[in-house]
Design a protein around this motif. Structure first.
Motif, mmCIF file in Angstrom:
data_model
loop_
_atom_site.group_PDB
_atom_site.id
_atom_site.type_symbol
_atom_site.label_atom_id
_atom_site.label_comp_id
_atom_site.label_asym_id
_atom_site.label_seq_id
_atom_site.Cartn_x
_atom_site.Cartn_y
_atom_site.Cartn_z
ATOM 1 N N THR A 7 41.843 37.951 48.669
ATOM 2 C CA THR A 7 43.310 38.015 48.889
ATOM 3 C C THR A 7 43.933 36.916 48.151
ATOM 4 O OG1 THR A 7 42.550 38.509 51.446
ATOM 5 C CG2 THR A 7 44.954 37.664 50.696
ATOM 6 N N GLN A 8 44.948 37.163 47.337
ATOM 7 C CA GLN A 8 45.518 36.025 46.542
ATOM 8 C C GLN A 8 46.538 35.352 47.482
ATOM 9 O OE1 GLN A 8 47.691 37.095 43.001
ATOM 10 N NE2 GLN A 8 48.659 35.398 43.096
ATOM 11 N N VAL A 12 50.725 32.086 40.922
ATOM 12 C CA VAL A 12 50.342 31.866 39.626
ATOM 13 C C VAL A 12 51.248 30.856 38.938
ATOM 14 C CG1 VAL A 12 48.870 33.607 39.447
ATOM 15 C CG2 VAL A 12 51.037 34.020 38.648
ATOM 16 N N ARG A 20 45.684 33.151 35.243
ATOM 17 C CA ARG A 20 46.610 34.395 35.491
ATOM 18 C C ARG A 20 45.921 35.576 35.341
ATOM 19 N NH1 ARG A 20 50.363 30.637 33.831
ATOM 20 N NH2 ARG A 20 50.405 31.558 31.521
ATOM 21 N N LEU A 23 43.204 36.757 37.512
ATOM 22 C CA LEU A 23 43.734 37.152 38.721
ATOM 23 C C LEU A 23 44.019 38.989 38.350
ATOM 24 C CD1 LEU A 23 45.855 34.809 40.505
ATOM 25 C CD2 LEU A 23 43.908 35.589 41.310
ATOM 26 N N LEU A 28 44.531 41.524 41.236
ATOM 27 C CA LEU A 28 45.693 40.923 42.173
ATOM 28 C C LEU A 28 46.931 40.592 41.165
ATOM 29 C CD1 LEU A 28 43.279 38.444 43.666
ATOM 30 C CD2 LEU A 28 44.217 40.314 44.709
ATOM 31 N N VAL A 31 51.195 37.294 45.568
ATOM 32 C CA VAL A 31 50.827 36.760 46.794
ATOM 33 C C VAL A 31 50.398 37.606 47.768
ATOM 34 C CG1 VAL A 31 51.185 34.873 48.416
ATOM 35 C CG2 VAL A 31 51.730 34.557 46.076
ATOM 36 N N LEU A 53 43.207 29.578 44.140
ATOM 37 C CA LEU A 53 44.330 30.644 44.581
ATOM 38 C C LEU A 53 43.971 31.856 45.350
ATOM 39 C CD1 LEU A 53 45.359 31.143 40.669
ATOM 40 C CD2 LEU A 53 46.450 29.458 42.210
ATOM 41 N N VAL A 54 42.773 31.844 45.723
ATOM 42 C CA VAL A 54 42.187 33.034 46.530
ATOM 43 C C VAL A 54 41.480 32.601 47.786
ATOM 44 C CG1 VAL A 54 42.415 34.536 44.633
ATOM 45 C CG2 VAL A 54 40.445 33.537 45.161
#
Length: 60
Positions: A7-8, A12, A20, A23, A28, A31, A53-54
């Motif tokens: 899950t993000q 970014v 980036r 992801l 992803l 968000v 980020l995740v």
């Protein structure tokens, strides 16, 4: 085979281009996006790159 639910959780904006792209490679885009991937070394490496980020959960 085990699965990973990725899950993000963070944006970014202001991150490195490499993060980036990682992801995007994971699938992803924004968000709260969620993807389920096979638990493989390649995926673990990508998750490690963007670990700030995740969030990751193991799914059976």
């Amino acid at each position: 085979m085990a699965q990973l639910k990725i899950t993000q959780t963070r944006s970014v904006i202001g991150t490195k281009q490499n993060h980036r792209e990682t992801l995007r490679t994971l699938g992803l885009k924004r968000v709260r996006d969620v993807v389920v991937k096979a638990d493989r070394p390649e995926v673990r490496g990508m998750v490690h790159t963007v670990r700030h980020l995740v969030t990751v959960e193991e799914v059976d």
